[in-house]
Motif scaffolding. Structure first.
Motif, short mmCIF file in Angstrom:
data_model
loop_
_atom_site.label_atom_id
_atom_site.label_comp_id
_atom_site.label_asym_id
_atom_site.label_seq_id
_atom_site.Cartn_x
_atom_site.Cartn_y
_atom_site.Cartn_z
N ASN A 130 0.86 -1.18 0.00
CA ASN A 130 0.00 0.00 0.00
C ASN A 130 0.90 1.23 0.00
O ASN A 130 1.34 1.71 1.04
CB ASN A 130 -0.90 -0.01 1.23
CG ASN A 130 -1.95 1.09 1.18
OD1 ASN A 130 -1.88 1.99 0.36
ND2 ASN A 130 -2.93 1.01 2.06
N ARG A 131 1.20 1.72 -1.18
CA ARG A 131 2.14 2.82 -1.36
C ARG A 131 1.44 3.97 -2.05
O ARG A 131 0.38 3.81 -2.66
CB ARG A 131 3.32 2.36 -2.23
CG ARG A 131 2.89 1.89 -3.62
CD ARG A 131 4.04 1.35 -4.45
NE ARG A 131 3.59 0.71 -5.68
CZ ARG A 131 3.43 1.33 -6.84
NH1 ARG A 131 3.70 2.63 -6.93
NH2 ARG A 131 3.03 0.67 -7.90
N ILE A 132 2.05 5.14 -1.97
CA ILE A 132 1.54 6.30 -2.71
C ILE A 132 2.54 6.73 -3.78
O ILE A 132 2.31 7.73 -4.47
CB ILE A 132 1.23 7.47 -1.77
CG1 ILE A 132 2.52 7.99 -1.13
CG2 ILE A 132 0.22 7.08 -0.71
CD1 ILE A 132 2.34 9.35 -0.47
N THR A 161 5.78 -0.57 7.08
CA THR A 161 7.15 -1.05 6.87
C THR A 161 8.04 -0.01 6.19
O THR A 161 9.26 -0.14 6.19
CB THR A 161 7.16 -2.31 6.00
OG1 THR A 161 6.66 -1.98 4.69
CG2 THR A 161 6.30 -3.41 6.60
N GLY A 162 7.43 1.00 5.58
CA GLY A 162 8.21 1.89 4.72
C GLY A 162 8.49 1.21 3.38
O GLY A 162 8.28 0.01 3.21
N SER A 163 8.98 2.00 2.44
CA SER A 163 9.32 1.42 1.12
C SER A 163 10.46 2.19 0.50
O SER A 163 10.71 3.36 0.81
CB SER A 163 8.11 1.47 0.18
OG SER A 163 7.75 2.81 -0.11
N PRO A 196 6.17 13.36 3.40
CA PRO A 196 7.51 13.04 3.91
C PRO A 196 8.21 11.96 3.09
O PRO A 196 7.60 10.93 2.74
CB PRO A 196 7.23 12.54 5.34
CG PRO A 196 5.94 13.17 5.71
CD PRO A 196 5.14 13.22 4.44
N HIS A 197 9.46 12.19 2.79
CA HIS A 197 10.26 11.22 2.03
C HIS A 197 11.72 11.55 2.23
O HIS A 197 12.07 12.59 2.78
CB HIS A 197 9.90 11.26 0.55
CG HIS A 197 10.24 12.56 -0.11
ND1 HIS A 197 9.51 13.72 0.09
CD2 HIS A 197 11.26 12.91 -0.96
CE1 HIS A 197 10.05 14.70 -0.61
NE2 HIS A 197 11.11 14.24 -1.25
N LEU A 242 14.47 6.43 -3.36
CA LEU A 242 13.45 7.24 -2.72
C LEU A 242 12.85 6.42 -1.58
O LEU A 242 12.27 5.36 -1.82
CB LEU A 242 12.36 7.63 -3.72
CG LEU A 242 11.10 8.29 -3.16
CD1 LEU A 242 11.42 9.65 -2.56
CD2 LEU A 242 10.04 8.41 -4.24
N TYR A 243 12.98 6.90 -0.37
CA TYR A 243 12.47 6.20 0.81
C TYR A 243 11.22 6.90 1.32
O TYR A 243 11.24 8.11 1.57
CB TYR A 243 13.53 6.13 1.91
CG TYR A 243 13.02 5.56 3.22
CD1 TYR A 243 12.47 4.28 3.28
CD2 TYR A 243 13.09 6.30 4.39
CE1 TYR A 243 12.00 3.76 4.48
CE2 TYR A 243 12.63 5.79 5.60
CZ TYR A 243 12.09 4.52 5.64
OH TYR A 243 11.63 4.00 6.82
N ASP A 244 10.14 6.14 1.49
CA ASP A 244 8.89 6.65 2.05
C ASP A 244 8.58 5.85 3.32
O ASP A 244 8.25 4.67 3.24
CB ASP A 244 7.75 6.50 1.04
CG ASP A 244 6.41 7.01 1.58
OD1 ASP A 244 6.32 7.29 2.79
OD2 ASP A 244 5.46 7.09 0.79
N PRO A 245 8.68 6.47 4.49
CA PRO A 245 8.44 5.72 5.73
C PRO A 245 6.99 5.37 5.98
O PRO A 245 6.68 4.59 6.88
CB PRO A 245 8.96 6.67 6.81
CG PRO A 245 8.82 8.04 6.21
CD PRO A 245 9.07 7.87 4.74
N SER A 246 6.06 5.92 5.16
CA SER A 246 4.63 5.72 5.44
C SER A 246 4.04 4.48 4.77
O SER A 246 2.90 4.10 5.05
CB SER A 246 3.83 6.95 4.98
OG SER A 246 3.72 6.98 3.57
#
Length: 396
Positions: free
Chosen positions: A53-55, A88-90, A113-114, A138-142
């Motif tokens: 589940n990512r944006i 988990t972040g991605s 946030p990234h 690119l790291y997305d903690p959400s």
């Protein structure tokens, strides 16, 4: 439900069909969902235990849809009383490209946030990865992992709770128009065993079966294919956790390559296993082709694991296939069927990444059906119709 006429009939009991049915039922309108097999059967696209589940999208509209859908997933989670996601972040990584840059620009413009990382910094932050020097990340903690099977159960229960009727083992044979005194035009949907269902609106959400239904029932040949995609589970070595003590949890990972995109889920679904899937695959016909493993996908995936992961055995210990429905431009299909008088709509072409968007898709379809809100311009039939037989499928 006046005179046994539902306000809406939904054909297809995957995540999209359930989300449409739930959105309609929550308004107090009557809704009947018809599923040819059982909910979340293995012949469709919605079975399995987990999804990302990512944006993260280069297309702004998909990012915005994913953000909106997260709020609706949270509402369903609260309603169901069970956890549907784990954070988990991605990491998205690859060589610098327009695809990645558009994604980065979207994060900046949305104010989400990234963190941008060099290959070296990403390797230090997440020791399980082995990124080459020319990669950026690119790291997305959400980002979350969705417990997909649990989510399907929660959606089904919510549909029923809000008044929808769910009918399994009901394969559609015929779709026709009728005129009812005092009601006007309604759609009659007849099943293989002769049962007839009547609706003021009908939505087809049939995944990889969509091209077959459009061709066989309505005479439309479209630029959409059902693709058999490959995914497998790879074992994390026993000593990995000792080597990475104190590091952040393993994130989901998507690698952008000009030849193939790999999606990788951390050990949430199965402890100590990385789940890896290939974006796309060979075209199939859902009504006749089997689900045999794709040897080329197996070889490329094992090679990918060996090159990109540390401490993970590059041998698939468990393998599966899943069905994508993909349009020629990889955009969703959300639109009224031409010549149907805005009575029949289709949801399809979700290209393997639609699960996360499903609640928002349900809202979009509900608003188009009953509030006359236009479908999004990127998702129209005129983008994909290749041939129209001009068949009169609504004899009055």
């Amino acid at each position: 439900m006046a005179d046994n006429i539902a306000d809406c009939i939904v054909v297809g009991g995957g995540v999209m069909g359930l989300s449409v049915a739930r959105a309609v039922a929550k308004t107090g309108r009557s809704c009947t969902l018809l599923e040819r097999k059982s909910i979340a059967n293995s012949e469709g696209s919605s079975h399995g235990a987990s999804r990302i589940n990512r944006i993260s999208y280069p297309q702004r509209h998909y990012m915005q849809m994913a953000i909106a859908a997260r709020k609706q997933w949270a509402e369903l989670e609260e309603e169901s009383g069970r956890p549907l996601h784990v954070r988990t972040g991605s990491v998205f990584a690859g060589k610098p490209s327009t695809y990645l840059q558009d994604m980065i620009d979207n994060y900046r413009e949305e104010g989400h946030p990234h963190q941008l990382l060099s290959a070296n910094d990403a390797n230090k932050m997440f020791p399980i990865f082995s990124f080459p020097p020319d990669f950026i990340a690119l790291y997305d903690p959400s980002t979350e992992i969705t417990h997909a099977a649990t989510a399907i159960t929660a959606l089904t229960e919510s549909c029923v709770r809000h008044g929808a009727t769910v009918v399994e083992q009901c394969e559609v044979k015929e779709v026709k128009m009728e005129k009812r005194d005092g009601v006007g035009e309604v759609v009659r949907v007849t099943s293989n065993d002769g049962r007839a269902y009547f609706g003021r609106k009908v939505v087809f959400a049939c995944g990889g079966w969509t091209p077959i239904i459009l061709r066989n029932y309505f005479g439309f040949h479209v630029g959409m294919e059902a693709l058999k995609t490959y995914f497998a589970y790879f074992k994390i070595e026993k000593n990995y956790h000792k080597m990475t003590a104190g590091s952040p949890p393993i994130p989901a990972y998507v690698e952008i390559d000009e030849n193939v995109i790999h999606y990788n889920l951390p050990p949430v679904e199965k402890e100590d296993y990385i789940k890896t899937g290939v974006h796309g695959g060979p075209a199939i016909q859902c009504d006749r082709d089997g689900r045999e493993m794709d040897e080329a996908a197996r070889a490329s995936t094992c090679k990918f694991i060996a090159e990109r992961y540390r401490g993970v055995k590059a041998e698939a210990e468990e393998e599966h296939s899943c069905i994508y429905s993909m349009t020629k431009d990889e955009e969703f299909l959300l639109d009224f069927l031409p010549r149907s008088g805005r009575l029949i709509a289709f949801v399809g072409g979700c290209s393997g990444h639609g699960f996360k968007h499903a609640p928002e898709v349900g809202k979009i379809v509900k608003d188009a059906l009953f509030l006359d809100v236009p479908f999004p311009p990127f998702s129209r039939f005129d983008h994909i119709i290749q041939h129209d037989e001009g068949r009169s499928f609504f004899p009055l």
